[in-house]
Design a protein around this motif. Structure first.
Motif, mmCIF file in Angstrom:
data_model
loop_
_atom_site.group_PDB
_atom_site.id
_atom_site.type_symbol
_atom_site.label_atom_id
_atom_site.label_comp_id
_atom_site.label_asym_id
_atom_site.label_seq_id
_atom_site.Cartn_x
_atom_site.Cartn_y
_atom_site.Cartn_z
ATOM 1 N N ALA A 133 -47.394 15.954 2.410
ATOM 2 C CA ALA A 133 -47.744 14.630 2.934
ATOM 3 C C ALA A 133 -46.493 13.762 2.922
ATOM 4 O O ALA A 133 -45.636 13.889 2.055
ATOM 5 N N ARG A 134 -46.406 12.872 3.903
ATOM 6 C CA ARG A 134 -45.274 11.943 3.913
ATOM 7 C C ARG A 134 -45.268 11.156 2.605
ATOM 8 O O ARG A 134 -46.286 10.570 2.210
ATOM 9 N N PRO A 135 -44.156 11.167 1.886
ATOM 10 C CA PRO A 135 -44.143 10.477 0.590
ATOM 11 C C PRO A 135 -44.188 8.969 0.748
ATOM 12 O O PRO A 135 -43.899 8.415 1.818
ATOM 13 N N GLU A 136 -44.545 8.308 -0.332
ATOM 14 C CA GLU A 136 -44.574 6.852 -0.337
ATOM 15 C C GLU A 136 -43.150 6.295 -0.248
ATOM 16 O O GLU A 136 -42.162 6.994 -0.491
ATOM 17 N N ARG A 137 -43.063 5.033 0.102
ATOM 18 C CA ARG A 137 -41.766 4.397 0.271
ATOM 19 C C ARG A 137 -40.971 4.460 -1.031
ATOM 20 O O ARG A 137 -41.502 4.246 -2.118
ATOM 21 N N GLY A 138 -39.697 4.758 -0.890
ATOM 22 C CA GLY A 138 -38.828 4.870 -2.057
ATOM 23 C C GLY A 138 -38.762 6.256 -2.665
ATOM 24 O O GLY A 138 -38.063 6.465 -3.647
ATOM 25 N N ILE A 139 -39.486 7.210 -2.051
ATOM 26 C CA ILE A 139 -39.512 8.586 -2.538
ATOM 27 C C ILE A 139 -39.008 9.508 -1.436
ATOM 28 O O ILE A 139 -39.367 9.352 -0.265
ATOM 29 N N ALA A 140 -38.177 10.468 -1.790
ATOM 30 C CA ALA A 140 -37.763 11.536 -0.878
ATOM 31 C C ALA A 140 -38.322 12.846 -1.422
ATOM 32 O O ALA A 140 -38.266 13.102 -2.628
ATOM 33 N N ALA A 141 -38.869 13.672 -0.542
ATOM 34 C CA ALA A 141 -39.475 14.930 -0.977
ATOM 35 C C ALA A 141 -39.235 15.991 0.078
ATOM 36 O O ALA A 141 -39.092 15.686 1.271
ATOM 37 N N ARG A 199 -38.501 11.151 4.129
ATOM 38 C CA ARG A 199 -38.736 9.836 3.515
ATOM 39 C C ARG A 199 -39.280 8.879 4.571
ATOM 40 O O ARG A 199 -39.181 9.139 5.774
ATOM 41 N N ARG A 200 -39.839 7.794 4.112
ATOM 42 C CA ARG A 200 -40.315 6.768 5.041
ATOM 43 C C ARG A 200 -39.131 6.001 5.611
ATOM 44 O O ARG A 200 -38.118 5.821 4.946
ATOM 45 N N ALA A 201 -39.316 5.515 6.853
ATOM 46 C CA ALA A 201 -38.267 4.730 7.507
ATOM 47 C C ALA A 201 -38.915 3.628 8.335
ATOM 48 O O ALA A 201 -39.906 3.876 9.036
ATOM 49 N N GLY A 202 -38.386 2.418 8.234
ATOM 50 C CA GLY A 202 -38.928 1.317 9.011
ATOM 51 C C GLY A 202 -40.339 0.959 8.574
ATOM 52 O O GLY A 202 -40.758 1.217 7.437
#
Length: 569
Positions: free
Chosen positions: A452-460, A477-480
């Motif tokens: 699953a796309r990780p929450e903001r501030g997390i890279a996986a 990671r999340r972007a924008g």
């Protein structure tokens, strides 16, 4: 990849549910939301494993991938048990069992409690060196060295599956590579590699020492004595005599050792004496195993052969387990030092594993007592291994880098998924990154996962890792406002890591990632679930940075899920 539409639909539904209800990453300083992985799959397709096995034969190596420094013993019921070095990976010292020396099953680890040892601050190739296993009088003994983290010690167990005792430390025994020998008169001895008496004459000048030991009291007794100074031909200044084992056979004491360093000049030598204390006379046709005399340009080369241990089968035959490596481009190998098996031939009272000039075979005639079918997967051969993360505990194939002090891998929080609670430690730490590592066992392989796309501030994502200075991280990671980016990060030496490639993946809520390797060429791909299938983020990447030749040390490449907390402290 995967098991068809039902798995994909289950995962997509799970990802959307997680996206809807997962907590937002907490404020700086608080716990971060976990990264959630649905499955992991590994497939190997090596040319050396493609040939079908003739009846009554087995495939080498018997333990593919990083399984260095094998040692073997026989239990009271005739079952064989084998251990390997684990360095700073945890759980440590894997324990395998077999009824035929060919088909191995891991049953435990001699080091499995987090409070037993501490590897923080150590490079990956420090820690546990060259364990040796012996069975005597109702107990199994594993003796080894915790390099830079305590020295020599042994642990005991009535059952090799565990539990194993707390370490019994041996502060009077310096050096590395200890092993125990139990003589017929009830006396026990410890032999190991240490510096010679006085000042070493040259770099790599070592000696084999022996001392009697009271195993019940856990203390050496009496004087230490040098059995070999330098090697079997001291006039030639041989290097790194190590990995000693003593056996008593037909009234002779045999002392077998590795020599030449654990690289291309590696070899196995043997000496014998009528007295346990020596003098030990070397076999005039040493070494009894090496590959250093073969041409570099041979097909499917096997190198680094040595560090052998001998064992007798139920039919009276003798066999040797030893380490060797499978190379590409002459010197590179990403699969580390692996465990191989060959028969021992007795010649004029001397054990010989392989005559000079002979190549180690990938297929060999099996012991007469071999059981089971031709498949030796998932320990060797070409196979696919998949973890659906539907078991409540971590499978034995998974390891962590150094000892986890916090339980960051959770197999129960989300049914059918792995939740990794990301730590701030990067892959370049000398601590414990939140990286679940599996051995790379093939020169040609693919490893993939869905997350699953990780929450903001997390890279996986997926890490391909050799040590703290040589690795790749294929991350998400999340972007924008609601975007997702996929990136490839690389570290290759003393400098900082760098971003090799990056691409926007839209608002993807669930992605699949893939790492592929073909000898020294690696590729990194992703599937954002938008109907376009696999997209290459980066191809033709330098895989030699994951080779032991480039990265140094004694381990092999590892691959697996990884998550990192990137929030500001």
């Amino acid at each position: 990849m995967g098991k068809g539409g039902s798995i994909r639909n289950r995962w997509r539904g799970l990802a959307l549910a997680l996206a809807a209800c997962a907590p937002v990453a907490h404020a700086a300083g608080g716990a971060a939301a976990p990264a959630v992985f649905d499955w992991f799959e590994y497939t190997g397709r090596d040319a050396a494993f493609e040939a079908p096995l003739p009846a009554g034969h087995y495939r080498n190596p018997v333990l593919a991938g990083f399984h260095a420094d094998p040692s073997v013993t026989v239990g009271p019921d005739g079952t064989f048990y084998l251990v390997n070095s684990s360095f700073t990976f945890f759980p440590g010292v894997p324990v395998f069992k077999s009824t035929d020396l060919v088909h191995w099953t891991q049953v435990g680890n001699a080091i499995e409690r987090p409070d037993t040892l501490d590897f923080d601050g150590l490079g990956v190739s420090r820690g546990i060196f060259a364990p040796a296993i012996q069975y005597h009088d109702g107990l199994f003994y594993v003796v080894t060295t915790a390099v830079d983290s305590g020295g020599n010690f042994f642990v005991t167990a009535k059952d090799p599956a565990g539990p194993w005792s707390e370490p019994v430390w041996l502060p009077g025994i310096g050096g590395i590579d200890p092993s125990l020998f139990f003589d017929e008169d009830g006396k026990a001895y410890i032999v190991n590699n240490d510096a010679p008496a006085g000042t070493p004459r040259y770099d790599g000048h070592r000696a084999i020492w022996m001392q009697q030991i009271d195993v019940a009291a856990g203390k050496p007794v009496g004087p230490r004595k040098v059995l070999i100074d330098g090697g079997v031909k001291p006039e030639e200044n041989p290097i790194w005599i190590e990995g000693p084992h003593v056996y008593k056979i037909d009234g002779w004491y045999y002392l077998s050792d590795a020599e030449g360093g654990t690289g291309p000049q590696h070899s196995q030598v043997v000496l014998r004496s009528r007295n346990v204390w020596g003098p030990y006379v070397p076999y005039e046709r040493n070494p009894i195993l090496t590959q250093r005399d073969l041409p570099d340009d041979r097909a499917l080369p096997v190198t680094n052969a040595g560090h052998a241990d001998l064992v007798q089968g139920p039919d009276g035959s003798w066999w040797a387990v030893f380490l060797a490596s499978r190379n590409y481009d002459v010197r590179h190998y990403n699969t580390g030092r692996e465990t191989w098996l060959l028969p021992v031939t007795w010649k004029d009272g001397w054990p010989v594993i392989l005559d000079p000039g002979q190549a180690i075979p990938y297929v060999a005639k099996a012991p007469s007592f071999m059981r089971g079918d031709a498949s030796q997967a998932p320990n060797t051969g070409n196979f696919t291994w998949r973890d659906e993360f539907d078991a409540p505990a971590q499978r034995r194939e998974w390891l962590s880098v150094r000892v986890p002090r916090h339980a960051w891998a959770d197999f129960t929080a989300t049914p059918g998924a792995l939740s990794i609670h990301p730590r701030r430690e990067g892959l370049d730490t000398l601590g414990n990154p939140s990286f679940l590592a599996r051995r790379q066992q093939h020169l040609v392989f693919e490893a993939s996962t869905a997350l699953a796309r990780p929450e903001r501030g997390i890279a996986a994502g997926l890490a391909a890792f050799q040590n703290e200075k040589y690795w790749y991280f294929l991350g998400v990671r999340r972007a924008g406002d609601d975007g997702t980016e996929v990136f490839l990060e690389k570290r290759a030496g003393e400098g900082p890591s760098e971003i090799v490639a990056m691409r926007a993946a839209g608002p993807a809520q669930a992605l699949k990632l893939k790492v592929s390797g073909e000898e020294g060429d690696y590729g990194f791909a992703y599937d954002a679930g938008d109907g376009r299938g696999w997209q290459w983020l980066a191809r033709d990447q330098d895989g030699t940075v994951l080779s032991t030749e480039t990265a140094g040390g004694f381990v092999g490449a590892m691959v697996g899920p990884y998550a990192r907390d990137e929030r500001a402290p």
